[in-house]
Design a protein around this motif. Sequence first.
Motif, PDB file in Angstrom:
ATOM      1  N   UNK A  21     -40.481  -7.503 -25.942  1.00 43.70           N
ATOM      2  CA  UNK A  21     -39.683  -6.638 -27.298  1.00 43.70           C
ATOM      3  C   UNK A  21     -39.638  -9.200 -27.640  1.00 43.70           C
ATOM      4  N   UNK A  22     -39.887  -9.381 -28.859  1.00 45.10           N
ATOM      5  CA  UNK A  22     -39.319 -11.142 -28.446  1.00 45.10           C
ATOM      6  C   UNK A  22     -38.155 -11.249 -28.635  1.00 45.10           C
ATOM      7  N   UNK A  23     -37.183 -10.694 -29.144  1.00 46.88           N
ATOM      8  CA  UNK A  23     -35.776 -10.559 -29.372  1.00 46.88           C
ATOM      9  C   UNK A  23     -34.810  -9.355 -28.470  1.00 46.88           C
ATOM     10  N   UNK A  24     -34.224  -9.303 -28.306  1.00 48.97           N
ATOM     11  CA  UNK A  24     -32.592  -8.481 -28.725  1.00 48.97           C
ATOM     12  C   UNK A  24     -31.430  -8.840 -28.255  1.00 48.97           C
ATOM     13  N   UNK A  25     -30.557  -7.660 -28.552  1.00 48.95           N
ATOM     14  CA  UNK A  25     -29.103  -8.061 -28.507  1.00 48.95           C
ATOM     15  C   UNK A  25     -28.568  -6.917 -27.301  1.00 48.95           C
ATOM     16  N   UNK A  26     -27.842  -7.319 -26.514  1.00 45.53           N
ATOM     17  CA  UNK A  26     -27.077  -6.456 -25.466  1.00 45.53           C
ATOM     18  C   UNK A  26     -25.790  -5.814 -26.522  1.00 45.53           C
ATOM     19  N   UNK A  27     -24.828  -4.945 -26.844  1.00 46.14           N
ATOM     20  CA  UNK A  27     -24.397  -4.097 -28.198  1.00 46.14           C
ATOM     21  C   UNK A  27     -23.726  -3.515 -27.736  1.00 46.14           C
ATOM     22  N   UNK A  28     -22.510  -3.797 -26.196  1.00 51.55           N
ATOM     23  CA  UNK A  28     -21.717  -3.165 -25.258  1.00 51.55           C
ATOM     24  C   UNK A  28     -20.370  -2.472 -25.897  1.00 51.55           C
ATOM     25  N   UNK A  29     -19.805  -1.242 -26.311  1.00 48.92           N
ATOM     26  CA  UNK A  29     -18.583  -1.145 -27.031  1.00 48.92           C
ATOM     27  C   UNK A  29     -17.471  -1.399 -26.796  1.00 48.92           C
ATOM     28  N   UNK A  30     -17.357  -2.547 -27.804  1.00 46.34           N
ATOM     29  CA  UNK A  30     -16.069  -4.110 -27.606  1.00 46.34           C
ATOM     30  C   UNK A  30     -14.904  -3.054 -27.669  1.00 46.34           C
ATOM     31  N   UNK A  31     -14.121  -1.704 -27.806  1.00 44.90           N
ATOM     32  CA  UNK A  31     -13.465  -1.778 -27.526  1.00 44.90           C
ATOM     33  C   UNK A  31     -12.795  -1.286 -25.840  1.00 44.90           C
ATOM     34  N   UNK A  32     -14.044  -0.266 -25.025  1.00 45.37           N
ATOM     35  CA  UNK A  32     -14.214  -0.445 -24.039  1.00 45.37           C
ATOM     36  C   UNK A  32     -14.866  -1.018 -22.419  1.00 45.37           C
ATOM     37  N   UNK A  33     -14.412  -2.600 -23.443  1.00 44.32           N
ATOM     38  CA  UNK A  33     -14.944  -3.832 -21.834  1.00 44.32           C
ATOM     39  C   UNK A  33     -14.378  -3.790 -20.855  1.00 44.32           C
ATOM     40  N   UNK A  34     -13.181  -3.928 -21.070  1.00 45.02           N
ATOM     41  CA  UNK A  34     -12.171  -3.728 -19.734  1.00 45.02           C
ATOM     42  C   UNK A  34     -11.776  -2.738 -19.106  1.00 45.02           C
ATOM     43  N   UNK A  35     -11.348  -1.811 -20.057  1.00 44.28           N
ATOM     44  CA  UNK A  35     -10.934  -0.273 -19.636  1.00 44.28           C
ATOM     45  C   UNK A  35     -12.454   0.854 -18.312  1.00 44.28           C
ATOM     46  N   UNK A  36     -13.779   0.583 -19.105  1.00 43.16           N
ATOM     47  CA  UNK A  36     -14.559   0.764 -18.683  1.00 43.16           C
ATOM     48  C   UNK A  36     -14.627   0.119 -17.025  1.00 43.16           C
ATOM     49  N   UNK A  37     -14.697  -0.775 -16.676  1.00 46.55           N
ATOM     50  CA  UNK A  37     -14.461  -2.040 -15.999  1.00 46.55           C
ATOM     51  C   UNK A  37     -14.124  -1.361 -14.955  1.00 46.55           C
ATOM     52  N   UNK A  38     -12.427  -0.917 -14.953  1.00 41.84           N
ATOM     53  CA  UNK A  38     -11.363  -0.900 -14.022  1.00 41.84           C
ATOM     54  C   UNK A  38     -11.289   0.977 -13.850  1.00 41.84           C
ATOM     55  N   UNK A  39     -12.294   1.393 -14.701  1.00 41.79           N
ATOM     56  CA  UNK A  39     -12.916   2.831 -14.345  1.00 41.79           C
ATOM     57  C   UNK A  39     -13.969   2.613 -13.163  1.00 41.79           C
ATOM     58  N   UNK A  40     -14.870   1.800 -12.968  1.00 39.24           N
ATOM     59  CA  UNK A  40     -16.127   1.491 -12.660  1.00 39.24           C
ATOM     60  C   UNK A  40     -15.580   1.369 -10.749  1.00 39.24           C
ATOM     61  N   UNK A  41     -14.982  -0.233 -11.249  1.00 43.01           N
ATOM     62  CA  UNK A  41     -14.227  -1.208  -9.911  1.00 43.01           C
ATOM     63  C   UNK A  41     -12.819  -1.305 -10.377  1.00 43.01           C
ATOM     64  N   UNK A  42     -12.196   0.068  -9.912  1.00 43.08           N
ATOM     65  CA  UNK A  42     -10.723  -0.030  -9.952  1.00 43.08           C
ATOM     66  C   UNK A  42     -10.579  -1.219  -8.721  1.00 43.08           C
ATOM     67  N   UNK A  43      -8.786  -1.774  -8.777  1.00 45.47           N
ATOM     68  CA  UNK A  43      -8.789  -2.925  -7.224  1.00 45.47           C
ATOM     69  C   UNK A  43      -7.436  -2.068  -7.267  1.00 45.47           C
ATOM     70  N   UNK A  44      -6.492  -1.169  -8.195  1.00 43.73           N
ATOM     71  CA  UNK A  44      -5.776  -0.672  -7.258  1.00 43.73           C
ATOM     72  C   UNK A  44      -5.954   1.566  -6.985  1.00 43.73           C
ATOM     73  N   UNK A  45      -4.749   2.494  -5.635  1.00 42.04           N
ATOM     74  CA  UNK A  45      -5.134   3.233  -5.529  1.00 42.04           C
ATOM     75  C   UNK A  45      -4.744   4.325  -6.839  1.00 42.04           C
ATOM     76  N   UNK A  46      -4.104   3.689  -7.800  1.00 40.16           N
ATOM     77  CA  UNK A  46      -3.593   4.588  -9.021  1.00 40.16           C
ATOM     78  C   UNK A  46      -4.875   4.254  -9.919  1.00 40.16           C
ATOM     79  N   UNK A  47      -5.593   3.533  -9.849  1.00 39.03           N
ATOM     80  CA  UNK A  47      -6.141   2.841 -10.382  1.00 39.03           C
ATOM     81  C   UNK A  47      -7.695   3.820  -9.939  1.00 39.03           C
TER      82      UNK A  47
END
Length: 677
Positions: free
Chosen positions: A107-133
């Motif tokens: 391609x000549x150009x591109x834009x990543x457009x992940x769901x803005x609502x969930x960026x932090x929450x998805x990261x919390x589920x993928x890489x939780x810091x706490x046992x409860x997480x």
Amino acid sequence: MNKTSLAPLKRLSNIAATLTLSAFCVSALASDKGEYTEDREACSQYSITKRPLFGDLHIHSRLSFDSYLSSQRNGPDEVYNYAKGLPLTLPGANGEQTVIAQIDRPLDFAALTDHGEFLGQVDACQNPDSILGKLWPMCMMSRAQNLWVQLIAASWWTRLGGQTTGEPSPSNVCLFEDCDGRQISVWNEVQDAAERHYDRSSDCSFTTFVGYEYTDASNQNNLHRNVIFRNEHTTKAPISIYETGQSVVELWTQLEEQCIKGDEGCDVLAIPHNSNLSGGMMFKDPKTPDELRLRRSMEPLVELVQHKGASECRFDRLSGRGVDTTDELCDFEQIPADNLHMLGSVEGEMRSDRGEEVSIDDFARRNMIRNVLKDGVALRSKLGENPFQFGFIGSTDTHSATAGGAQEKGYVGHLGRRDSEYRNVQDHFVSNPGGHAVVWAEENARDAIFEAMRRRETYATSGTRPIVRFFGGDYPADACTAVNRAELGYGKGVPMGAVIESAELNGPARFLVYAQKDAGTATHPGYDLQRIQIIKGWADAEGNTHEQVFEVAGNPNNGATVDPNSCAAVGSGYSELCTVWEDPKFKADENAFYYARVVENPSCRWSTLQCLDAGVNPFSDQCEEQSLAASEKAREEQGASGEVYKNCCRSAENEAFYSPVIQERAWTSPIWIQSAL
């Protein structure tokens, strides 16, 4: 270095991007490159008459919940590497990372457009810091490998986003994890990846944009927008439904306040997509003058085609009727349902009543963009401005990180394991590979591309790469023989996306349109062109809307087809088409729009190619027997369930929209001709 003070090129509230014939002809071929709104080297390749750049402005990575829980593990860097031509490893139908994918051309150009609502929450589920997480049920299900568990997690996420009957509310995992901090951190990661892959050198080989998807879908009626920033200046965090409530008007308002008015150098667009799945809710009449102003300034474009269907127009072959149209080519890549439940097929069965086909009589007119455009020209007389003046782009909406992977041959799906390998034909048969966003820009750099989007000098393709130009103005009959048609196009009129005041014309509107076939690649040459059509929509003196399709170049009856055994092209078309066309029904006192649709010769749909690869020929009298054998093989060797290849034997004679053979196409942005108020 061509540096600037970073002063943004602000627009007037009455959308200065609306161009009149006389104003545009004076400035169209100005040779001054102007200044960049960012710090970068000047591009070595610069064209006053512009060149076509192919891109994808709708791409998801593992940062999106629906990508990650579909076993897709590629992030922003892999997205951009794939867009630049490098291979990518994806999950197979069983979730294991075994599928290798590679785009046919960079391609000549591109834009990543992940769901803005969930960026932090998805990261919390993928890489939780706490046992409860780590033990939080939704997060555990999102990380699971079992398909049914993943689907339950998907339902949970959509409820959190207000996509069912409740209000949006963040996950309770945020009680144990710092979701707000993670939101900012992941947003910075998105921006850093865009910066790493943006070529700021004079080569200008690849351009990235910082973006995200605003995901409003009350009761699964799609009102999504892709938010694209002009340069590295962005809002502190994505403005999402958690900040706006379920109000697109509030999204526009906050983007204007926080970006355009609030940050020196910041500029932004919002691009709606999949109005075909909006349940008639995406394009409502503006309630206030400010809402009208915001819509016109914030949304100059609409995404006309992507993997969840085409939104140009809708025609049902079985009933012989359309949604306010008689255009038979409007059967192209239509989704049976009118909402996001269309994704509810699992193991070959639709699991939601709302995912079933909606009749022509019950399908909302304004789900289809052509009807929205017609209503826009009618509303101009009432409101003083046209609220629905959209240019066209296509994109993929890939959730597999496959930016620009819109080719029919070798299509690997767009939703991780959920449409990988045999699951593509089994569960996502009505979907398609998506399309491209094409801009006519002076150079491959953010400012030039963004300005092309702002002025709507864009077109959409269904996945191939024809080159198309469309001008309106005052052209001689022999314009197609001109040495430089582009200079003539700009010098005597305006390009796609612009507006002509009828008082500026000396007689009927005339249009110069030409197209070159997709050159393809050495291993997969492009298909010949069959014809060019011009679609006109207008409102009469009583405010009634009309449309008409004109055949202006080529031959719709050229006899081209495909070989039913190999899908090889049979018959020939055109490598190039060009014409000057004058509207025979032009009336200077009517508001109207015109756009060109370029149609290729017939070719096999992606599903036909995949069925043939599995030993099932949709054209064969033995299709049913072949389907049973191939399904049994998939169950034995791949662990599949259900009648895997049953869809291969669906017949176009019994289907409202599906056919094993399609005609790829391109749609130019409209040119509007408007009368005095």
